[in-house]
Design a protein around this motif. Structure first.
Motif, PDB file in Angstrom:
ATOM      1  N   ASP A  43      26.623  -8.735 -77.284  1.00 29.28           N
ATOM      2  CA  ASP A  43      27.557  -8.108 -76.374  1.00 29.28           C
ATOM      3  C   ASP A  43      27.181  -8.328 -75.033  1.00 29.28           C
ATOM      4  N   SER A  80      31.894  -2.251 -78.936  1.00 29.81           N
ATOM      5  CA  SER A  80      33.325  -1.611 -78.791  1.00 29.81           C
ATOM      6  C   SER A  80      34.330  -1.853 -79.717  1.00 29.81           C
ATOM      7  N   THR A 114      42.336   0.184 -79.050  1.00 33.69           N
ATOM      8  CA  THR A 114      40.902  -0.031 -78.441  1.00 33.69           C
ATOM      9  C   THR A 114      40.899  -0.075 -76.852  1.00 33.69           C
ATOM     10  N   TYR A 140      45.923 -16.074 -73.134  1.00 30.92           N
ATOM     11  CA  TYR A 140      45.106 -15.424 -74.200  1.00 30.92           C
ATOM     12  C   TYR A 140      45.648 -15.938 -75.734  1.00 30.92           C
TER      13      TYR A 140
END
Ligand SMILES: NC(=O)c1ccc[n+]([C@@H]2O[C@H](COP(=O)([O-])OP(=O)(O)OC[C@H]3O[C@@H](n4cnc5c(N)ncnc54)[C@H](O)[C@@H]3O)[C@@H](O)[C@H]2O)c1
Length: 288
Positions: free
Chosen positions: A34, A13, A188, A153
């Protein structure tokens, strides 16, 4: 000698996928590692590259699984020249006072431990091959400033960017280059925003007036993995439409001040020398 060989984590992706497309265009053989089998299988079918692209169902935060994906790459194509660590999730979010430790750890496992595992095991294989190699990690603009991403993150991405330098230093003697990209806002599935959604920040928070597309970052990944970048290692390349360069944009405050609209000159501060100012053009509305 055969084709060059790349392993791309998160290659099903977004920017990982766009990187895989670049490598296939350049004649590489590619393995996509993935966690999302369904999306990966769809992606591979869309590439229509036959046996030149294979899938390794992998949770990159798990050491055995990452090692197995690297082994599968070498088994399938004979070697490993390039590793791209693109897999990622948004991870824990919410006020620090409310964050669950498990969610914090999950974020670090997927974002940072995975990159360590990739660097560790690809480093071993590349060193043994004795022909050098390239590793490209995914950092983030979130690593540079508190207001640029969610907490766990962003801290983990800061770790990725520092690990990139540490690994580059350690692997340089083996001609293994390790670099990172630090994307800004890229359309994305991860962020789930379209170019239309981003309109309010284009040309403002993000100086370049067009939305970031996965291929813009994939181009830099492909460059960093190529011989054109043979003297670049330990570098973090920001790919963000100028967001970090623009910084807090206090200049906008000044430029948007109607009292200064259309004025030009030089401020010589408290030197005792005379400052100068004159009106240049009449600017209608907010100057750019
Ligand atoms: N999109 C952005 O604006 C942005 C900005 C800065 C950095 N990044 C980083 O760029 C990288 C690519 O993100 P993207 O936006 O293309 O996201 P994406 O969601 O489109 O793709 C990420 C891929 O990683 C895979 N993945 C997630 N966890 C995994 C795991 N444990 N094991 C294996 N695969 C896993 C997902 O299944 C997915 O296919 C990520 O590291 C992300 O943090 C994204």
């Amino acid at each position: 000698m055969g084709n060059e060989v790349a392993l791309v984590t998160g290659g099903a992706s977004g920017m990982g996928r766009a990187s895989v497309a670049r490598f296939l265009d350049r004649g590489f053989d590619v393995v996509v590692a993935d966690l999302n089998r369904e999306v990966a299988e769809r992606t591979l079918a869309e590439f229509d590259a036959g046996d030149r692209v294979r899938f390794a169902h992998t949770d990159v935060s798990d050491e055995e699984q990452f090692e197995a994906a690297i082994a599968q790459t070498v088994e399938s194509f004979g070697k490993l020249d390039v590793l791209v660590n693109a897999a990622g999730v948004g991870g824990a979010f919410g006020p620090l006072t409310e964050l669950e430790v498990d969610d914090w750890d999950y974020t670090f496992d997927v974002v940072l431990r995975s990159v360590f595992l990739g660097v560790k095991h690809a480093g071993r294989v590349m060193r043994a091959q004795g022909t050098g190699g390239a590793i490209v990690n995914f950092g983030s603009v979130g690593a540079f400033a508190a207001g640029a991403g969610v907490q766990a993150y962003s801290v983990a991405k800061a770790g990725v960017q520092h690990l990139t330098k540490i690994a580059a230093f350690e692997y340089a003697a083996d001609r293994i280059r390790v670099n990172a990209v630090a994307p800004g806002i890229i359309t994305t599935p991860l962020i789930g925003l379209t170019a239309e959604d981003l309109k309010p920040v284009l040309g403002t928070v993000q100086p370049l007036p067009y939305a970031g597309e996965p291929d813009f970052v994939a181009g830099v990944v492909s460059f960093l993995a190529s011989d054109d970048a043979k003297f670049i290692t330990g570098e973090v390349i920001t790919v963000d439409g100028g967001m970090i360069a623009a910084g807090p944009q206090l200049g906008n405050l000044v430029n948007n001040n109607p009292a200064l609209n259309g004025l030009v000159g030089v401020n010589r501060g408290s030197t005792g020398q005379k400052s100068k100012v004159h009106r240049t053009v009449e600017v209608a509305g907010t100057p750019r």
